[in-house]
Design a protein around this motif. Structure first.
Motif, mmCIF file in Angstrom:
data_model
loop_
_atom_site.group_PDB
_atom_site.id
_atom_site.type_symbol
_atom_site.label_atom_id
_atom_site.label_comp_id
_atom_site.label_asym_id
_atom_site.label_seq_id
_atom_site.Cartn_x
_atom_site.Cartn_y
_atom_site.Cartn_z
ATOM 1 N N TYR A 34 75.940 98.328 114.110
ATOM 2 C CA TYR A 34 75.089 96.981 114.110
ATOM 3 C C TYR A 34 73.716 97.149 113.933
ATOM 4 O O TYR A 34 73.206 97.998 114.233
ATOM 5 N N TYR A 36 70.597 94.790 115.180
ATOM 6 C CA TYR A 36 69.918 93.806 115.881
ATOM 7 C C TYR A 36 68.484 93.496 115.679
ATOM 8 O O TYR A 36 67.695 94.518 115.602
ATOM 9 N N GLN A 38 65.472 91.655 118.140
ATOM 10 C CA GLN A 38 65.125 91.254 119.514
ATOM 11 C C GLN A 38 63.730 90.677 119.460
ATOM 12 O O GLN A 38 62.573 91.496 119.249
ATOM 13 N N GLY A 43 66.458 87.903 124.231
ATOM 14 C CA GLY A 43 68.059 88.581 123.677
ATOM 15 C C GLY A 43 68.054 88.903 122.536
ATOM 16 O O GLY A 43 66.966 89.107 121.711
ATOM 17 N N LEU A 44 69.402 89.254 121.933
ATOM 18 C CA LEU A 44 69.465 90.009 120.893
ATOM 19 C C LEU A 44 69.930 88.935 119.636
ATOM 20 O O LEU A 44 70.883 88.243 119.952
ATOM 21 N N LEU A 90 66.975 97.075 116.542
ATOM 22 C CA LEU A 90 68.025 98.006 117.115
ATOM 23 C C LEU A 90 69.201 98.276 116.443
ATOM 24 O O LEU A 90 69.682 97.103 116.096
ATOM 25 N N SER A 94 79.738 100.850 118.158
ATOM 26 C CA SER A 94 80.994 100.743 119.310
ATOM 27 C C SER A 94 82.219 101.438 118.433
ATOM 28 O O SER A 94 82.347 101.568 117.430
ATOM 29 N N THR A 96 85.363 99.837 118.852
ATOM 30 C CA THR A 96 86.038 98.906 118.206
ATOM 31 C C THR A 96 85.388 97.653 118.318
ATOM 32 O O THR A 96 84.314 97.541 118.779
ATOM 33 N N ARG A 97 85.976 96.735 117.597
ATOM 34 C CA ARG A 97 85.258 95.431 117.741
ATOM 35 C C ARG A 97 85.000 94.602 118.859
ATOM 36 O O ARG A 97 84.110 93.951 119.169
ATOM 37 N N ASN A 98 85.801 94.821 119.927
ATOM 38 C CA ASN A 98 85.580 94.404 121.271
ATOM 39 C C ASN A 98 85.204 95.498 122.333
ATOM 40 O O ASN A 98 85.545 95.040 123.661
ATOM 41 N N SER A 99 84.601 96.492 122.185
ATOM 42 C CA SER A 99 84.241 97.567 123.044
ATOM 43 C C SER A 99 82.771 97.003 123.233
ATOM 44 O O SER A 99 82.009 96.769 122.413
ATOM 45 N N PRO A 100 82.236 97.758 124.380
ATOM 46 C CA PRO A 100 80.928 97.953 124.628
ATOM 47 C C PRO A 100 79.957 98.424 123.436
ATOM 48 O O PRO A 100 80.486 99.465 122.825
ATOM 49 N N LEU A 101 78.674 97.989 123.439
ATOM 50 C CA LEU A 101 77.851 98.639 122.239
ATOM 51 C C LEU A 101 76.920 99.994 123.008
ATOM 52 O O LEU A 101 76.595 99.688 124.216
ATOM 53 N N PHE A 103 73.366 101.427 122.105
ATOM 54 C CA PHE A 103 72.140 101.341 121.333
ATOM 55 C C PHE A 103 71.286 102.495 121.093
ATOM 56 O O PHE A 103 71.183 103.329 122.068
ATOM 57 N N GLY A 104 70.532 102.432 119.979
ATOM 58 C CA GLY A 104 69.535 103.424 119.817
ATOM 59 C C GLY A 104 68.254 103.189 120.416
ATOM 60 O O GLY A 104 68.449 101.869 121.350
#
Lengths: 112, 112
Positions: A34, A36, A38, A43-44, A90, A94, A96-101, A103-104
């Motif tokens: 991903y 993002y 900010q 928020g992102l 950022l 993750s 999977t598509r539904n798991s936590p992210l 970040f760098g």
């Protein structure tokens, strides 16, 4: 263990110049990736995500593009930067598509 | 447009006080995550809640997922200066093909 590297940490570029931000992930295979942006202390906003090599989904039409040339490499680019491209970018991954992210540490981009 | 309303946006309190941050939505989430972000760094995952009514504790932090999985709260007991940061909630929206929706963040300052 998995790690994510994002560089550079800060970047100052003139309007109209190109951009290339790079992100790599280690210790995992076929991650979802991903980009993002900010706004200051807020928020992102999702810019791009990728579920595999060469697969890029754009969430917001803009002056930026993304590419995934290798499984664990994600690149954010622009041909000509605008002042409005300034911000904190950022990269995240993750499993999977539904798991936590995860970040760098982000890139602070200032377009002058 | 899916929304995850986070409140308060800003909170400044003295060390030792208690506080609660809220995330509310009309959407149902398959899971909800809380992150903390320090200046110049990427968000770091604190916890994921999955089951309606679930309560998770992380030292002085207590996270709760609403029974209907539409809202969540973060309660900090006896806040310390080290708790200072930007707290973000994010949930996978079951009503929108599991898009990850982000709250706008709560900027928390704990004064010694």
């Amino acid at each position: 263990s998995q790690t994510i590297h994002q560089w550079p940490a800060t970047l100052v570029q003139p309007v109209g110049s190109p951009l290339s931000l790079e992100c790599t992930v280690e210790g995992t295979s076929n991650p979802n990736l991903y980009w993002y942006r900010q706004a200051a202390g807020r928020g992102l906003q999702l810019l791009f995500y990728s579920v595999g090599i060469g697969q890029i989904s754009s969430e917001v039409p803009q002056n930026l593009s993304a590419s995934r040339p290798q499984d664990r490499q994600f690149i954010l680019s622009s041909k000509k930067l605008l002042l409005s491209d300034s911000g904190f970018y950022l990269c995240a991954w993750s499993t999977t598509r539904n798991s936590p992210l995860h970040f760098g540490n982000g890139t602070r981009l200032t377009v002058t | 447009t899916q929304l995850l309303e986070q409140s308060p946006q800003f909170l400044s309190i003295q060390e030792g006080e208690n506080l609660t941050v809220y995330c509310n939505s009309s959407s149902v989430f398959s899971s909800l995550q809380w992150y903390r972000q320090e200046p110049g760094e990427g968000p770091v995952l604190l916890v994921t809640v999955v089951t309606g009514g679930e309560v998770k504790k992380l030292k002085r932090l207590t996270f709760q997922f609403g029974d209907a999985r539409k809202d969540s709260s973060l309660h900090i007991t006896a806040a310390q200066p080290g708790d200072t940061g930007l707290y973000l909630c994010a949930g996978y929206d079951m009503d929108s093909n599991y898009q990850l929706i982000w709250g706008a963040g709560t900027k928390l300052i704990i004064k010694p």
